[in-house]
Design an enzyme around this catalytic site. Structure first.
Site, PDB file in Angstrom:
ATOM      1  N   ARG A 118       0.886  -1.179   0.000  1.00 41.04           N
ATOM      2  CA  ARG A 118       0.000   0.000   0.000  1.00 41.04           C
ATOM      3  C   ARG A 118       0.910   1.211   0.000  1.00 41.04           C
ATOM      4  O   ARG A 118       1.721   1.388   0.929  1.00 41.04           O
ATOM      5  CB  ARG A 118      -0.901   0.000   1.230  1.00 41.04           C
ATOM      6  CG  ARG A 118      -1.594   1.343   1.448  1.00 41.04           C
ATOM      7  CD  ARG A 118      -2.712   1.297   2.447  1.00 41.04           C
ATOM      8  NE  ARG A 118      -3.874   0.609   1.882  1.00 41.04           N
ATOM      9  CZ  ARG A 118      -5.088   0.636   2.430  1.00 41.04           C
ATOM     10  NH1 ARG A 118      -5.289   1.294   3.542  1.00 41.04           N
ATOM     11  NH2 ARG A 118      -6.089  -0.011   1.865  1.00 41.04           N
ATOM     12  N   ASP A 126     -17.175   7.507  -1.130  1.00 40.14           N
ATOM     13  CA  ASP A 126     -15.940   7.267  -0.379  1.00 40.14           C
ATOM     14  C   ASP A 126     -15.604   8.568   0.341  1.00 40.14           C
ATOM     15  O   ASP A 126     -16.214   9.620   0.076  1.00 40.14           O
ATOM     16  CB  ASP A 126     -14.824   6.849  -1.364  1.00 40.14           C
ATOM     17  CG  ASP A 126     -13.542   6.379  -0.675  1.00 40.14           C
ATOM     18  OD1 ASP A 126     -13.545   6.197   0.566  1.00 40.14           O
ATOM     19  OD2 ASP A 126     -12.530   6.195  -1.381  1.00 40.14           O
ATOM     20  N   CYS A 136     -16.260   1.673   0.552  1.00 42.30           N
ATOM     21  CA  CYS A 136     -15.091   0.825   0.819  1.00 42.30           C
ATOM     22  C   CYS A 136     -14.696   0.863   2.289  1.00 42.30           C
ATOM     23  O   CYS A 136     -14.034  -0.059   2.770  1.00 42.30           O
ATOM     24  CB  CYS A 136     -13.935   1.248  -0.069  1.00 42.30           C
ATOM     25  SG  CYS A 136     -13.334   2.922   0.235  1.00 42.30           S
TER      26      CYS A 136
HETATM   27  N1  NVA Z   1      -9.936   6.669  -1.228  1.00 40.81           N
HETATM   28  C1  NVA Z   1      -9.523   6.207   0.077  1.00 40.81           C
HETATM   29  C2  NVA Z   1      -9.728   4.743   0.189  1.00 40.81           C
HETATM   30  C3  NVA Z   1      -9.400   4.167   1.538  1.00 40.81           C
HETATM   31  C4  NVA Z   1      -9.556   2.685   1.601  1.00 40.81           C
HETATM   32  C5  NVA Z   1      -8.082   6.578   0.309  1.00 40.81           C
HETATM   33  O1  NVA Z   1      -7.269   6.447  -0.628  1.00 40.81           O
HETATM   34  O2  NVA Z   1      -7.752   7.007   1.411  1.00 40.81           O
HETATM   35  N1   CP Z   2     -11.143  -0.237   2.379  1.00 40.41           N
HETATM   36  C1   CP Z   2      -9.870  -0.310   2.813  1.00 40.41           C
HETATM   37  O1   CP Z   2      -8.931  -0.542   2.042  1.00 40.41           O
HETATM   38  O2   CP Z   2      -9.743  -0.148   4.150  1.00 40.41           O
HETATM   39  P1   CP Z   2      -8.389   0.030   4.961  1.00 40.41           P
HETATM   40  O3   CP Z   2      -7.839   1.371   4.631  1.00 40.41           O
HETATM   41  O4   CP Z   2      -8.824  -0.079   6.402  1.00 40.41           O
HETATM   42  O5   CP Z   2      -7.449  -1.070   4.578  1.00 40.41           O
END
Ligand code: NVA
Ligand code: CP
Length: 300
Positions: free
Chosen positions: A103, A221, A259
């Site tokens: 990530r 979101d 999400c």
């Molecule tokens: N759009 C959000 C999704 C989190 C799972 C982000 O990138 O923070």
């Molecule tokens: N939806 C999602 O990816 O959640 P987290 O940021 O908690 O991993």
């Protein structure tokens, strides 16, 4: 990139039958009928350059349930945080583990990792995309309402990373996708063009009602994604709240998805999150099932 290594980087890099196969694997794991053999005894390294609850726990629980294990690497605690390159990190981790989930912020870091890793790399979210999430979303929709083909999907709010992966999903699975976003927060042009080239109907509008009217799925979101420098978006995004009035414009059997994490009272009201049309907890659960499918595919 070694062509024989099966990375899971972005939905637009796949052919549709392969994604269908991975979704079917995920559904089989959920029914308790999945084949864990490819994952049993395997080790997944998880690099997190941003926070996570669902991604971290679903990958860890999933790997352990399949007889594998994980090593959690918070980037700040590793030499990545002191300037060791992504490429060298990829080479070293490939000597220890069987797959790497990352990530991160820039998409280029993900692709550089995959370029130099000799084991599969999985995208656990970047600034540009969140393919594992959208695979879980597709599985959730199919469980409740059957195939996406011919359905209308409404995305309301920030045209962000999740929206881009949904555009890829629309290209693959034949739903119409309508995105209602402020003009300054429209989704990735590349993702829009890719979906259109695949034959999807894509509607971009600044009007949430136009997107939601008659839709079978309404999604939103957070207004401020992780790493987003502009924290003052509430004023331009407040007309994009998913509330009972907006859901009333959707089809009578419309589902609501998010999400998560949700910012209740901002992009979505309690009444929608906790209402009868919300499937957000199934959606969160399905992260683990569909990621078991992804892991089984990557490691087989
Ligand atoms: N759009 C959000 C999704 C989190 C799972 C982000 O990138 O923070
Ligand atoms: N939806 C999602 O990816 O959640 P987290 O940021 O908690 O991993």
């Amino acid at each position: 990139m070694r062509s024989s290594v099966k990375h899971f980087l972005d939905l637009n890099r796949f052919d549709t039958p392969t994604l269908r196969h991975i979704l079917d694997l995920g559904a089989a794991f959920k029914r308790g009928e999945g084949d864990c053999a490819a994952v049993t005894g395997k080790m997944l390294a998880m690099i997190f350059e941003k926070p996570s609850t669902r991604t971290r726990v679903s990958f860890e629980a999933g790997m352990k349930q399949m007889g594998g294990d994980v090593i959690m690497l918070a980037a700040g605690d590793t030499q990545l945080g002191r300037g060791e390159t992504i490429a060298d990190t990829a080479r070293v981790l490939s000597r220890f583990v069987d797959a790497i989930m990352i990530r991160t912020d820039a998409q280029a870091k993900l692709t550089e990792l995959a370029e130099h890793a000799s084991v599969p790399v999985i995208n656990g979210l970047t600034d540009e995309s969140h393919p594992c999430q959208v695979m879980a979303d597709i599985l959730t929709f199919e469980e409740h309402r059957g195939p996406l083909a011919g359905k209308v999907v409404a995305w309301v709010g920030d045209g962000n990373n999740v929206a881009a992966s949904w555009l890829h999903a629309a290209g693959h699975f034949g739903c119409e996708i309508r995105l209602a976003c402020p003009q300054s927060l429209m989704p990735s042009k590349a993702a829009v063009e890719w979906a259109k080239a695949k034959g999807a109907t894509v509607v971009l509008t600044t009007d949430p009602a136009e997107a939601a009217t008659g839709a079978q799925l309404v999604m939103t979101d957070t207004w401020v994604s992780m790493g987003c420098r502009d924290k003052n978006r509430h004023e331009i995004l407040s007309p994009y709240q998913v509330n009972d009035a907006l859901m009333a414009k959707a089809a009578a059997d419309a589902l609501f998805m998010h999400c998560l994490p949700a910012h209740r009272g901002e992009e979505v009201t309690d009444s929608v999150m906790d209402g009868a049309q919300s499937v957000v907890w199934d959606e969160a659960e399905n992260r683990m099932h569909v990621q078991k499918g992804i892991l089984a595919w990557c490691l087989s």
